[in-house]
Structure formats: C-alpha cells, structure tokens
Design a protein around this motif. Structure first.
Motif, PDB file in Angstrom:
ATOM      1  N   LYS A  51       0.859  -1.175   0.000  1.00 55.81           N
ATOM      2  CA  LYS A  51       0.000   0.000   0.000  1.00 55.81           C
ATOM      3  C   LYS A  51       0.896   1.225   0.000  1.00 55.81           C
ATOM      4  CE  LYS A  51      -3.717   2.369   2.277  1.00 55.81           C
ATOM      5  NZ  LYS A  51      -4.374   2.644   3.523  1.00 55.81           N
ATOM      6  N   ASP A  82       1.013   2.375   5.725  1.00 56.01           N
ATOM      7  CA  ASP A  82       1.116   3.013   4.416  1.00 56.01           C
ATOM      8  C   ASP A  82       2.590   3.015   4.018  1.00 56.01           C
ATOM      9  OD1 ASP A  82       0.325   4.267   2.100  1.00 56.01           O
ATOM     10  OD2 ASP A  82       0.136   6.254   3.001  1.00 56.01           O
ATOM     11  N   CYS A  83       2.836   3.041   2.725  1.00 52.87           N
ATOM     12  CA  CYS A  83       4.195   3.028   2.191  1.00 52.87           C
ATOM     13  C   CYS A  83       4.943   1.768   2.633  1.00 52.87           C
ATOM     14  CB  CYS A  83       4.966   4.286   2.569  1.00 52.87           C
ATOM     15  SG  CYS A  83       4.258   5.778   1.840  1.00 52.87           S
TER      16      CYS A  83
END
Length: 116
Positions: A51, A82-83
């Motif tokens: 993601k 995230d990331c």
C-alpha cells in the motif's frame, strides 16, 4: 526502499520468510520483488501485498485463491500501514498444508514480521 524487518519460521517442513519494506513508489516495489526473485530462485511462492497512498495490490503468487495475498493485505489494513511492502517467501517442504492452515501460515508470518 528499506528493509524494516525479517522473520523466518518452518511449518510442516515449509520455510516462510516474512519481509517488511518501506517503499515510496511502485517502481521501488518492482525493484524489491525483482531482487527477491533473484535471491530466492528456489522459492516456490512469493505472495505479497503493498500500500502506497491510494495505490495497493496483493497477489497469491500461484497459491490457492485467497490464501496468501489477502491475509497479508489484511495485516496491512488492520495496522493502518502506508508506504509498505509485505512479502512472504515460501520454500515448499513437500507437505501440502490445505487452505485453512496455509492462510494461517501466511497471516502469521505477516503478523510476526510487524511485531518483531
């Protein structure tokens, strides 16, 4: 791209290697996956999920549908990450696990790589 954590365990003779990376782009994801494919040439499966903001992907990499990519993806979502790219490399040990145990093995590997 940075390797944040690595775990390894054996379940019924299969080796599961969990890898968590910080990534900023799809190009970085592709680079990590290409490097892992070279490093783990004898691995049978390498399912993953990532993601990066609105971009997301998951794959079972030839495991039965829903038994690998989805449990890895669920770990990312439940932890609001995230990331990240989360990969579980599997070296098949000759014993078929079945759908339920396989799903638990991938989810367990994904959870362990976050907790260690």
């Amino acid at each position: 791209m940075e390797l944040l954590n690595r775990t390894e365990e054996t379940i019924k003779k299969s080796r599961f290697i969990g890898l968590l990376y910080h990534v900023e782009s799809v190009e970085e994801v592709e680079k990590v996956l290409a490097d892992l494919a070279l490093e783990h040439k004898k691995a049978r499966h390498m399912p993953y999920a990532y993601k990066i903001g609105p971009l997301a992907k998951k794959t079972d990499d030839k495991e039965p549908s829903g038994t690998a990519g989805m449990p890895i993806w669920n770990v990312i979502e439940r932890n609001n990450l995230d990331c990240v790219l989360l990969v579980v490399v599997r070296y098949f040990g000759g014993v078929k696990l079945g759908s339920g145990p396989l799903l638990r093995a991938y989810a367990g590997s994904a959870n362990r790589v976050l907790k260690n």
